[in-house]
Design a protein around this motif. Structure first.
Motif, mmCIF file in Angstrom:
data_model
loop_
_atom_site.group_PDB
_atom_site.id
_atom_site.type_symbol
_atom_site.label_atom_id
_atom_site.label_comp_id
_atom_site.label_asym_id
_atom_site.label_seq_id
_atom_site.Cartn_x
_atom_site.Cartn_y
_atom_site.Cartn_z
ATOM 1 N N VAL A 80 -0.133 -16.258 7.743
ATOM 2 C CA VAL A 80 -0.020 -15.091 6.657
ATOM 3 C C VAL A 80 -1.247 -14.666 6.050
ATOM 4 N N SER A 81 -2.265 -15.370 6.288
ATOM 5 C CA SER A 81 -3.634 -15.010 5.541
ATOM 6 C C SER A 81 -3.963 -13.434 5.774
ATOM 7 N N PRO A 82 -3.794 -13.083 7.147
ATOM 8 C CA PRO A 82 -4.475 -11.639 7.339
ATOM 9 C C PRO A 82 -3.331 -10.767 6.562
ATOM 10 N N LEU A 83 -2.396 -11.132 6.209
ATOM 11 C CA LEU A 83 -1.382 -10.032 5.315
ATOM 12 C C LEU A 83 -1.649 -10.097 4.116
ATOM 13 N N ALA A 84 -1.887 -11.340 3.432
ATOM 14 C CA ALA A 84 -2.325 -11.663 1.935
ATOM 15 C C ALA A 84 -3.541 -11.238 1.708
ATOM 16 N N ALA A 85 -4.481 -11.162 2.775
ATOM 17 C CA ALA A 85 -5.891 -10.600 2.579
ATOM 18 C C ALA A 85 -5.772 -9.132 2.093
ATOM 19 N N VAL A 86 -4.753 -8.079 2.412
ATOM 20 C CA VAL A 86 -4.617 -6.873 2.255
ATOM 21 C C VAL A 86 -4.153 -6.650 0.825
ATOM 22 N N MET A 87 -3.856 -7.646 -0.110
ATOM 23 C CA MET A 87 -3.127 -7.321 -1.088
ATOM 24 C C MET A 87 -3.895 -6.622 -2.326
ATOM 25 N N PRO A 88 -5.402 -7.014 -2.442
ATOM 26 C CA PRO A 88 -6.256 -6.193 -3.252
ATOM 27 C C PRO A 88 -6.181 -4.908 -2.890
ATOM 28 N N ALA A 89 -6.433 -4.732 -1.748
ATOM 29 C CA ALA A 89 -6.594 -3.180 -1.403
ATOM 30 C C ALA A 89 -5.208 -2.442 -1.664
ATOM 31 N N VAL A 90 -4.090 -3.032 -1.415
ATOM 32 C CA VAL A 90 -2.778 -2.399 -1.977
ATOM 33 C C VAL A 90 -2.690 -2.236 -3.307
ATOM 34 N N ARG A 91 -3.186 -3.342 -4.275
ATOM 35 C CA ARG A 91 -3.390 -3.114 -5.640
ATOM 36 C C ARG A 91 -4.128 -1.945 -6.040
ATOM 37 N N ASP A 92 -5.221 -1.972 -5.441
ATOM 38 C CA ASP A 92 -6.104 -0.914 -5.873
ATOM 39 C C ASP A 92 -5.553 0.511 -5.473
ATOM 40 N N LEU A 93 -5.054 0.529 -4.333
ATOM 41 C CA LEU A 93 -4.505 1.921 -4.015
ATOM 42 C C LEU A 93 -3.291 2.196 -4.928
ATOM 43 N N SER A 94 -2.377 1.469 -5.250
ATOM 44 C CA SER A 94 -1.351 1.605 -6.003
ATOM 45 C C SER A 94 -1.728 2.237 -7.433
ATOM 46 N N ALA A 95 -2.780 1.458 -7.937
ATOM 47 C CA ALA A 95 -3.549 1.867 -9.122
ATOM 48 C C ALA A 95 -3.971 3.221 -9.112
ATOM 49 N N THR A 96 -4.646 3.522 -8.011
ATOM 50 C CA THR A 96 -5.303 5.179 -7.595
ATOM 51 C C THR A 96 -4.256 6.043 -7.872
ATOM 52 N N CYS A 97 -3.050 5.722 -7.132
ATOM 53 C CA CYS A 97 -1.859 6.838 -7.158
ATOM 54 C C CYS A 97 -1.333 6.808 -8.359
ATOM 55 N N ARG A 98 -1.052 5.862 -9.238
ATOM 56 C CA ARG A 98 -0.578 5.918 -10.390
ATOM 57 C C ARG A 98 -1.427 6.837 -11.311
ATOM 58 N N ALA A 99 -2.971 6.617 -10.999
ATOM 59 C CA ALA A 99 -3.753 7.269 -11.878
ATOM 60 C C ALA A 99 -3.715 8.837 -11.870
ATOM 61 N N ALA A 100 -3.405 9.230 -10.523
ATOM 62 C CA ALA A 100 -3.196 10.462 -9.942
ATOM 63 C C ALA A 100 -1.907 11.165 -10.275
ATOM 64 N N ASN A 101 -1.125 10.261 -10.750
ATOM 65 C CA ASN A 101 0.224 10.554 -11.418
ATOM 66 C C ASN A 101 1.168 10.993 -10.137
ATOM 67 N N PHE A 102 1.175 10.367 -9.069
ATOM 68 C CA PHE A 102 2.333 10.536 -8.152
ATOM 69 C C PHE A 102 3.121 9.129 -7.973
ATOM 70 N N PRO A 103 4.271 9.196 -7.451
ATOM 71 C CA PRO A 103 4.951 8.183 -7.317
ATOM 72 C C PRO A 103 4.465 7.042 -6.521
ATOM 73 N N VAL A 104 4.892 5.631 -7.019
ATOM 74 C CA VAL A 104 4.659 4.425 -5.966
ATOM 75 C C VAL A 104 5.929 4.028 -5.842
ATOM 76 N N VAL A 105 6.403 3.823 -4.367
ATOM 77 C CA VAL A 105 7.583 3.286 -3.881
ATOM 78 C C VAL A 105 7.538 1.952 -3.223
ATOM 79 N N TRP A 106 8.144 1.160 -3.478
ATOM 80 C CA TRP A 106 7.986 -0.118 -2.955
ATOM 81 C C TRP A 106 9.337 -0.398 -2.012
ATOM 82 N N VAL A 107 9.041 -0.548 -0.784
ATOM 83 C CA VAL A 107 10.373 -0.668 0.302
ATOM 84 C C VAL A 107 10.118 -1.927 0.901
ATOM 85 N N ASN A 108 11.001 -2.939 0.607
ATOM 86 C CA ASN A 108 11.256 -4.146 1.043
ATOM 87 C C ASN A 108 12.238 -4.580 1.961
ATOM 88 N N TRP A 109 12.413 -5.383 2.713
ATOM 89 C CA TRP A 109 13.424 -5.971 3.386
ATOM 90 C C TRP A 109 14.367 -6.767 2.305
#
Length: 257
Positions: A80-109
């Motif tokens: 799972v290391s390739p998946l875990a490695a993308v967490m910082p990018a997802v964290r930065d992206l979600s912060a960028t989207c919140r700062a732009a004031n649009f919704p962040v929606v988490w869709v999980n199994w």
């Protein structure tokens, strides 16, 4: 969501654009619509202009069962290391989207007890051997469990929304489409894992419903061979939407001085 306003009344309604104002003598049902906020983003195959006021980020399957070494995926022998490695990018992206004031929606199994009647062709994807742990069984993507929750290092904020799913697509038999329509969303950014599975199927399903789709390629990952991920980004740019990068998206969404 509800809260008091300066006139002594209060508001009800969780989603922006869907709120009432309650006063002592009147209920206000007027829902102000956001003004368009067009932004040009570098993308493939061509640059794309989006309306930030009608955009949402969908983060797919960034949950413990896929990302954590104690999760379901790792228990099946998946690296799972390739998946875990993308967490910082997802964290930065979600912060960028919140700062732009649009919704962040988490869709999980999040599969219910008894697998909620999932058909055999779906169950087979998660249980190829008799002794394997399949969808909805203890320790495998079960709704309400630690494994089905957003990864420990990516906890949603109060303004975010979380939608469980029981298919590769986040739209099939879920409330996702209803939530997005109520928000007035027409454009979707996509991030998460696995890009060739649930991310891609959710994206193509969104396109079939009329949403404009942008894949944030460096905020996605897969455990499949690298050429599979490249094929998915090619398919998105060729047929299903646009492919963007996180730094260019962040630059486009940054407030204008």
């Amino acid at each position: 969501m509800s809260g008091k306003n300066p006139t002594g009344g209060y508001t009800i309604g969780h989603l922006p654009g869907q709120r009432w104002t309650i006063g002592a003598e009147m209920v206000g049902t007027v829902r102000p619509q956001p003004s368009s906020r067009p932004v040009r983003i570098p993308a493939r195959p061509l640059d794309v202009e989006i309306d930030v006021a009608r955009t949402a980020l969908l983060v797919v399957d960034m949950q413990n069962d896929f990302l954590h070494p104690d999760g379901w995926f790792a228990g099946r022998g998946v690296d799972v290391s390739p998946l875990a490695a993308v967490m910082p990018a997802v964290r930065d992206l979600s912060a960028t989207c919140r700062a732009a004031n649009f919704p962040v929606v988490w869709v999980n199994w999040g599969v219910g007890y008894g697998a909620d009647g999932l058909p055999a062709n779906v169950l087979f994807r998660g249980k190829r051997k008799a002794d394997a742990v399949g969808y909805g069984e203890p320790g495998a993507l079960r709704e309400g469990s630690w494994g089905a929750a957003v990864a420990d290092d990516l906890l949603p904020e109060a303004s975010d929304l979380v939608v469980p799913k029981q298919r590769f697509s986040g739209f099939y038999e879920t409330r996702l489409d209803s939530v997005l329509r109520n928000l007035g969303v027409t454009t979707l950014l996509f991030a998460g894992v696995n890009v060739d599975r649930c991310v891609f199927e959710t994206l193509t399903d969104a396109g079939a419903r009329g949403y404009d789709c942008l894949l944030v390629e460096d905020a996605c990952a897969t455990v499949s061979p690298p050429e599979i991920g490249r094929a998915i980004t090619w398919l998105v740019a060729e047929l299903h939407g646009f492919v963007v990068r996180l730094d260019q998206l962040a630059e486009g969404l940054a407030p204008t001085p």
